[in-house]
Every structure is written in C-alpha cells, then in structure tokens.
Motif scaffolding. Structure first.
Motif, PDB file in Angstrom:
ATOM      1  N   LEU A   1      71.041  85.624  36.175  1.00 56.01           N
ATOM      2  CA  LEU A   1      71.400  85.452  34.767  1.00 56.01           C
ATOM      3  C   LEU A   1      72.436  84.348  34.576  1.00 56.01           C
ATOM      4  O   LEU A   1      72.382  83.607  33.594  1.00 56.01           O
ATOM      5  N   ILE A   2      73.355  84.215  35.506  1.00 56.33           N
ATOM      6  CA  ILE A   2      74.437  83.240  35.329  1.00 56.33           C
ATOM      7  C   ILE A   2      73.872  81.837  35.137  1.00 56.33           C
ATOM      8  O   ILE A   2      74.173  81.151  34.155  1.00 56.33           O
ATOM      9  N   TYR A   3      73.014  81.393  36.082  1.00 53.00           N
ATOM     10  CA  TYR A   3      72.551  80.005  35.957  1.00 53.00           C
ATOM     11  C   TYR A   3      71.400  79.857  34.966  1.00 53.00           C
ATOM     12  O   TYR A   3      71.233  78.798  34.350  1.00 53.00           O
ATOM     13  N   THR A   4      70.617  80.915  34.762  1.00 55.60           N
ATOM     14  CA  THR A   4      69.512  80.823  33.809  1.00 55.60           C
ATOM     15  C   THR A   4      70.022  80.803  32.372  1.00 55.60           C
ATOM     16  O   THR A   4      69.582  79.994  31.550  1.00 55.60           O
ATOM     17  N   VAL A   5      70.948  81.685  32.063  1.00 58.93           N
ATOM     18  CA  VAL A   5      71.503  81.745  30.708  1.00 58.93           C
ATOM     19  C   VAL A   5      72.274  80.473  30.384  1.00 58.93           C
ATOM     20  O   VAL A   5      72.162  79.920  29.292  1.00 58.93           O
TER      21      VAL A   5
ATOM     22  N   PHE B   1      74.383  81.048  46.881  1.00 52.07           N
ATOM     23  CA  PHE B   1      74.785  81.595  45.582  1.00 52.07           C
ATOM     24  C   PHE B   1      75.685  80.617  44.826  1.00 52.07           C
ATOM     25  O   PHE B   1      75.527  80.404  43.617  1.00 52.07           O
ATOM     26  N   LEU B   2      76.626  80.015  45.525  1.00 58.04           N
ATOM     27  CA  LEU B   2      77.541  79.071  44.881  1.00 58.04           C
ATOM     28  C   LEU B   2      76.792  77.847  44.357  1.00 58.04           C
ATOM     29  O   LEU B   2      77.103  77.332  43.275  1.00 58.04           O
ATOM     30  N   LEU B   3      75.796  77.388  45.114  1.00 58.61           N
ATOM     31  CA  LEU B   3      75.018  76.229  44.686  1.00 58.61           C
ATOM     32  C   LEU B   3      74.265  76.524  43.393  1.00 58.61           C
ATOM     33  O   LEU B   3      74.269  75.701  42.458  1.00 58.61           O
ATOM     34  N   THR B   4      73.636  77.683  43.313  1.00 56.94           N
ATOM     35  CA  THR B   4      72.871  78.016  42.107  1.00 56.94           C
ATOM     36  C   THR B   4      73.791  78.146  40.892  1.00 56.94           C
ATOM     37  O   THR B   4      73.454  77.688  39.793  1.00 56.94           O
ATOM     38  N   ILE B   5      74.939  78.763  41.091  1.00 58.30           N
ATOM     39  CA  ILE B   5      75.885  78.906  39.975  1.00 58.30           C
ATOM     40  C   ILE B   5      76.411  77.534  39.548  1.00 58.30           C
ATOM     41  O   ILE B   5      76.549  77.249  38.351  1.00 58.30           O
ATOM     42  N   PHE B   6      76.678  76.667  40.519  1.00 60.69           N
ATOM     43  CA  PHE B   6      77.173  75.318  40.224  1.00 60.69           C
ATOM     44  C   PHE B   6      76.160  74.540  39.387  1.00 60.69           C
ATOM     45  O   PHE B   6      76.528  73.855  38.416  1.00 60.69           O
ATOM     46  N   ILE B   7      74.882  74.644  39.737  1.00 63.16           N
ATOM     47  CA  ILE B   7      73.839  73.944  38.972  1.00 63.16           C
ATOM     48  C   ILE B   7      73.807  74.455  37.534  1.00 63.16           C
ATOM     49  O   ILE B   7      73.665  73.686  36.580  1.00 63.16           O
TER      50      ILE B   7
ATOM     51  N   VAL C   1      71.145  90.939  42.152  1.00 66.73           N
ATOM     52  CA  VAL C   1      70.191  89.852  41.913  1.00 66.73           C
ATOM     53  C   VAL C   1      70.162  89.467  40.436  1.00 66.73           C
ATOM     54  O   VAL C   1      70.129  88.283  40.086  1.00 66.73           O
ATOM     55  N   SER C   2      70.189  90.458  39.570  1.00 66.69           N
ATOM     56  CA  SER C   2      70.115  90.187  38.134  1.00 66.69           C
ATOM     57  C   SER C   2      71.318  89.387  37.655  1.00 66.69           C
ATOM     58  O   SER C   2      71.180  88.438  36.873  1.00 66.69           O
ATOM     59  N   ILE C   3      72.495  89.743  38.116  1.00 61.38           N
ATOM     60  CA  ILE C   3      73.707  89.060  37.661  1.00 61.38           C
ATOM     61  C   ILE C   3      73.709  87.595  38.096  1.00 61.38           C
ATOM     62  O   ILE C   3      73.970  86.689  37.291  1.00 61.38           O
TER      63      ILE C   3
ATOM     64  N   LEU D   1      62.270  84.900  38.974  1.00 63.46           N
ATOM     65  CA  LEU D   1      62.970  85.603  37.899  1.00 63.46           C
ATOM     66  C   LEU D   1      63.453  84.629  36.828  1.00 63.46           C
ATOM     67  O   LEU D   1      63.262  84.862  35.625  1.00 63.46           O
ATOM     68  N   SER D   2      64.072  83.540  37.248  1.00 65.16           N
ATOM     69  CA  SER D   2      64.647  82.600  36.280  1.00 65.16           C
ATOM     70  C   SER D   2      63.566  81.946  35.428  1.00 65.16           C
ATOM     71  O   SER D   2      63.740  81.772  34.214  1.00 65.16           O
ATOM     72  N   THR D   3      62.445  81.597  36.053  1.00 66.06           N
ATOM     73  CA  THR D   3      61.352  80.989  35.291  1.00 66.06           C
ATOM     74  C   THR D   3      60.802  81.952  34.253  1.00 66.06           C
ATOM     75  O   THR D   3      60.598  81.592  33.087  1.00 66.06           O
ATOM     76  N   HIS D   4      60.547  83.178  34.662  1.00 64.34           N
ATOM     77  CA  HIS D   4      59.985  84.151  33.725  1.00 64.34           C
ATOM     78  C   HIS D   4      60.973  84.499  32.621  1.00 64.34           C
ATOM     79  O   HIS D   4      60.574  84.739  31.471  1.00 64.34           O
TER      80      HIS D   4
END
Length: 592
Positions: free
Chosen positions: A170-174, A15-21, A165-167, A359-362
């Motif tokens: 959303l953090i890294y996609t938005v 989770f931390l890695l995805t948010i960091f990216i 999952v949504s939150i 989810l992020s791609t869509h």
C-alpha cells in the motif's frame, strides 16, 4: 525456519527500495488522473512489457504451476499455455486499436462502442464488479500464495503475513500510482526471475535429487515429463490439450489473457507512448510470460515429487502449518526451505517481489475503474484532478483491506483459477468480435456477463452441491458447457435486440479505425468509403500472430527439449524460433 543476517539484509533492502520508489514518484503521480493511473501516457514499450510480465509473475503462479505439475504432469500446463494464442492476437491486432482509442480505461470503451443506458449500465456495473468484487477475488488468491509461502518458509501465521504484505504494498502503490508500480515492477521482475533460476539450480543439486539427469530418470516422474498429454488417455488429451487450444483461448476471459486485450494489460497499452510501443510491449510480455519463465518452476515442481511425494509428506514436514493450507500448491514454497542463507533471502525477496507486483497492479487497476468509470462518471463528473487522485488512493486502501480479509478464507489456488475460468467462459468471442462486427450491442455484453455468472454459479456450486452427477462431472466438461450456454445466449440476444445507432458506430469507426469487414452495412447506409478510414493489413497481422505463436512455443518447448537432453528436437525447435523471429522482424513495420 530462521533467516540469517544476510537474508534479512536482502529482504530489508528490497522493502526500502520499493518504498523509496513510491516516495520519489508520489509528487508527479498526484498531479491528476492520467499521471496517477496512466503514467502520463508516455511509457516506453520495454518498461511496459516488463511490467506486464512482472504482474503475472505472481507469487501464486509458481504455486499454481506446482499444483498442476504434481497433479497432471508438465503437460497439464496447457490449461494456461493455450492463452498464448489470444495474447498474440492482442499483440498484432488489438494493441494498436486500444492505444488509438484514446480512452483512459478499457471500461470507457463501452460508451465509445455502444450508446444509451445500456452502455452506461455496463460501464458502471463492470466498474464495481470487475474493479472491486472480481478484483478482490484475484487479490485474495494472490495473498493466499503469500500465506503458504510465509507459513512454510517463515513460520508466520496467515494474519501476520497479510498485514505485513498489505502495508508495504500500500505504501508505494498509494503514493506513486501506476508510475511507481511500473518502475518497481522492473526491479521486482529482475529479482523474481533471478531468484527462481538460482533456486532451481540449487534444488537440482540437492543430494536427494542428485542433479538434473538423475531427476529425469526417477521412476516417480514416470508420465509427468511429457510436454504433450498421453494420447492413449482420452480424458487427458481432451482436458489438457484439445479444449485449451481449440476452444478455451478464444472463448474464455481470464485476467491477463483477455481475448482482445483488457484489464491491466489494456491499462499498460493505454499508457504507452504510441500504438507501436503498445504492440511491442504486449509482444515482450508474451515472449517472457510463456517462453522464458515457466521452466524453473516446472523443475522445482518435479523435484518436489521426490522430496514430498504426497500431502502426507508435506504434513509431516510442516506440522505447524494449518491443515487448510496443506495442498499440492504448497510444494513450491516447501522446496525453497532447502535453500542456504543468502540465496534463501534472495529467493524469498523474489517471491515477495512477485507477490507485491501483482497486488500493486491489481490495486491500481481496480481503483482506476472505481474512480474513472464509477465515481467520476456517475457521482462527481465535476471532480478536480486532485480529488480523483485522492479517491484513487482511498479506493486502493479499501480494496486491499477487503481482499486481505477474504484471503483468510481461501484454501487452494487452483480452485480459484478454475472458478475464474468458469465465470469468464463464453464471453471471449464477444470481446474479440465487438471491434469488428457492427451487430454486437450493449445488450450482447450484458447478456454474456449475466449468463456466464449464473452458469458458473450453477455448474460450480449449486448443481454439484445437490446432485451427485454434477459433483462428479469433470471440470473441463463444465467449462465446455458453460462456454456453449453463454455463447449461444449472447448471440441469441444480439439478434433479438436492435443494433447500436449509426452515429455511435460511425464515431467508433472514425476514432479507432478498426478492420471494416464487419461494418460494411454501416458504411453503405452512411455513404462512407472504407478508403476514408484505412486500417492495417489484416492478413499480415494474422501471419505475424501465428508466427509469434510458433516462435514462443518453440522457445518454450525448445528449452524443455534441451533440458531433457533431446538434442535433435532441441535443434529443430531452435530453428523454428529463429525462422519465426525473422518473419516477425520483417513484418514489424506493417503490424506495429
């Protein structure tokens, strides 16, 4: 089932890695539309190819495969294996055309290929229909898989799962847009593939299974191991092999396997450095999607038939799981509950990675339609780049929230798969021919879209709900009927309506340089020589396409033969794989 400290550390680190990216890519993504939705059109083929396959490595895909294998055996997977043909057609014919077009979304194609109000309507309607409504259906089905995984593995309720999952997604996609999605996909794919392989190895070693050889000899799997349907069963081979290979691959539109390319696959190709990178990315995707990933899922699905032979066994094992969630597609996450600490955390992280990648791609893809093809095109043409990015983030948030709410009403992933197939039935041939046949016009596309939707509604809902005959009609016959009606309908409309203006068609030819065998009348009327707009060698493209099909099927079935201990068949498949790989390598300069 409780998670150990090591499991929680692994999941938390992911989770931390995805948010960091998301954080490190946010600044660049915020510069404008191209950066936010197309990563600056500078992505290398290998990163795009992995991103494509990571997106289709969704958490609902192993659930779907488990559902198929438990119901129809390994050969049941032909319902999606057949899409390899359209995938390879995209690789060698269409990828370069998409990148050459210079458009920002595949919906912008409508106003490049067609003209007038019809083209504008198509672009606006499909921006809302595909980018928001249809996309929400896909997202909801993916979230449904997450619900089933968390309910069986973590004991979380549907609402808790969807919110968490949504939150995170959303953090890294938005924040980071497509660049964040693509970079995150690289790590998510590595985690997802590693997790599925290790899970399969461990599960095969369970005392209840007794190893691979013991599994393959179990009487419960009789008839389930065949790579081809039982040809003595007419309904089986028609439904599982003949229709997918003879009709479905070219006639049906399905996200990720669109005839002629489209959707998030087109988005990745449009983000490539150049035409060559677009084609190579699509090739890597098809190799990994069909040739590398399926067998760990299949083996776990087969093992599930030993431990959970029916739905009652699942109900007994998971008494707290809602009845609406109990189905064959729950067998995959149910099997993962047998994993030990550490491996459980890795596999759970892999499933979360697969879920979030899709989810992020869509979300990004759907928001690109809403912003570029609706908001900017029809509402705020003068919108600044920063405003477009802001609207992209808003649409991403809205789509996620609505999809999350809708996910709470779904019950079965296979139902969604079949519904999507039926909605897209009959439109595929149009998407293939529109690049090469001058006669297809905006009315053709509108007719195909409307007819396929109405036919799907009739065949899937209205008629079955009111007439016994239709409720008992097998799904593959409904699919064939839908394809026939829709295809006949849009072809009839094509000939009953005027073609696009020559100036539109000539501009399309000049910009895209498609194969011109279907534009001869346009060339003659405008005194244009085909030599002025040379295209690639179509015969070599088709050769490469079929070589690619045989190569990937050889990899897929060769792996199966080696797993089954069928040495001679495995050697033959390996030889076919190597031979066709050499053919593609020698043709690479002609087709990429």
């Amino acid at each position: 089932m409780g998670l150990g400290t090591l499991d929680l550390i692994i999941i938390g680190a992911f989770f931390l890695l995805t948010i960091f990216i998301g954080l490190i890519t946010a600044k660049k993504a915020g510069k404008g539309f191209n950066e936010y939705f197309l990563s600056g059109r500078n992505m290398p083929w290998w990163l795009l190819g992995i991103s494509m396959v990571a997106t289709t490595f969704s958490a609902d895909t192993p659930n779907l495969v488990a559902d198929i294998v438990r119901k129809n055996g390994v050969s049941g997977n032909w319902v999606w294996w057949a899409f390899l043909l359209t995938g390879m057609l995209t690789v060698f014919v269409y990828a370069k055309l998409w990148r050459r077009s210079g458009i920002s979304t595949d919906l912008e194609f409508y106003e490049l290929r067609y003209g007038g109000k019809g083209a504008a309507f198509l672009r606006a309607f499909r921006a809302v229909y595909l980018g928001i409504i249809f996309n929400i259906l896909i997202l909801a089905s993916v979230l449904l898989a997450g619900i089933k995984i968390s309910s069986s593995m973590l004991g979380l309720g549907p609402v808790e799962t969807v919110v968490i999952v949504s939150i995170i997604t959303l953090i890294y996609t938005v924040l980071g847009g497509l660049r964040s999605v693509i970079i995150t996909d690289l790590f998510q794919f590595a985690i997802a593939l590693t997790g599925s392989v290790l899970a399969a190895i461990y599960i095969l070693g369970l005392p209840e299974i007794g190893g691979l050889n013991a599994l393959l000899e179990r009487p419960e799997l009789e008839g389930k191991l065949n790579l081809l349907p039982d040809f003595s069963d007419k309904e089986a081979w028609i439904a599982l092999l003949i229709i997918p290979l003879a009709v479905q691959w070219w006639a049906v539109w399905y996200p990720g396997a669109e005839p002629g390319g489209g959707g998030y696959i087109a988005q990745r190709m449009l983000s490539a450095k150049n035409e060559s990178h677009a084609g190579r990315a699509a090739l890597l995707f098809n190799i990994a999607h069909y040739g590398i990933r399926p067998w760990p899922w299949i083996l776990i699905a087969l093992a599930s038939l030993i431990i959970f032979p029916d739905l009652d066994a699942l109900r007994t094992a998971f008494p707290d799981v809602p009845e609406s969630v109990i189905n064959d597609d729950m067998a995959y996450p149910a099997m993962l509950t047998y994993l030990p600490a550490g491996l459980l955390g890795l596999v759970l992280a892999s499933l979360i990675a697969a879920l979030m990648s899709t989810l992020s791609t869509h979300l990004n893809w759907g928001a690109s339609y809403a912003v570029h093809d609706f908001y900017q095109r029809f509402i705020r043409p003068e919108a600044s780049e920063k405003e477009l990015v802001a609207m992209g983030r808003i649409f991403t948030l809205v789509i996620m929230v609505v999809a999350a709410l809708f996910a709470l009403t779904l019950e079965n992933a296979l139902e969604v798969f079949n519904l999507i197939l039926l909605i897209g039935a009959g439109t595929g041939l149009l998407f293939i021919l529109r690049w090469f046949w001058w006669r297809i016009n905006a009315a053709s596309e509108i007719a195909a879209m409307l007819i396929s939707f109405v036919v799907a509604l009739l065949l899937y809902k209205i008629l079955p709900d009111n007439f016994t005959y239709w409720s008992e009609l097998e799904g593959h016959y409904r699919l064939l009927l839908g394809i026939g009606i829709t295809t006949a309908g849009w072809i009839l409309v094509t000939f009953l309506t005027p073609p696009e203006k020559d100036e539109i068609l000539v501009n399309f030819i000049q910009k895209v340089r498609p194969h011109l065998f279907g534009f001869k009348k346009v060339l003659q009327r405008n005194d244009i020589s085909a030599e002025d707009y040379p295209s690639s060698d179509f015969s070599k493209e088709l050769t490469a396409m079929f070589a690619g099909v045989f190569m990937v099927y050889a990899a897929l079935f060769g792996t199966g033969f080696w797993i089954y201990g069928q040495i001679m068949e495995g050697l033959i498949a390996t030889a076919v794989f190597l031979l066709t790989a050499v053919i593609i390598y020698r043709l690479r300069l002609k087709v990429f």
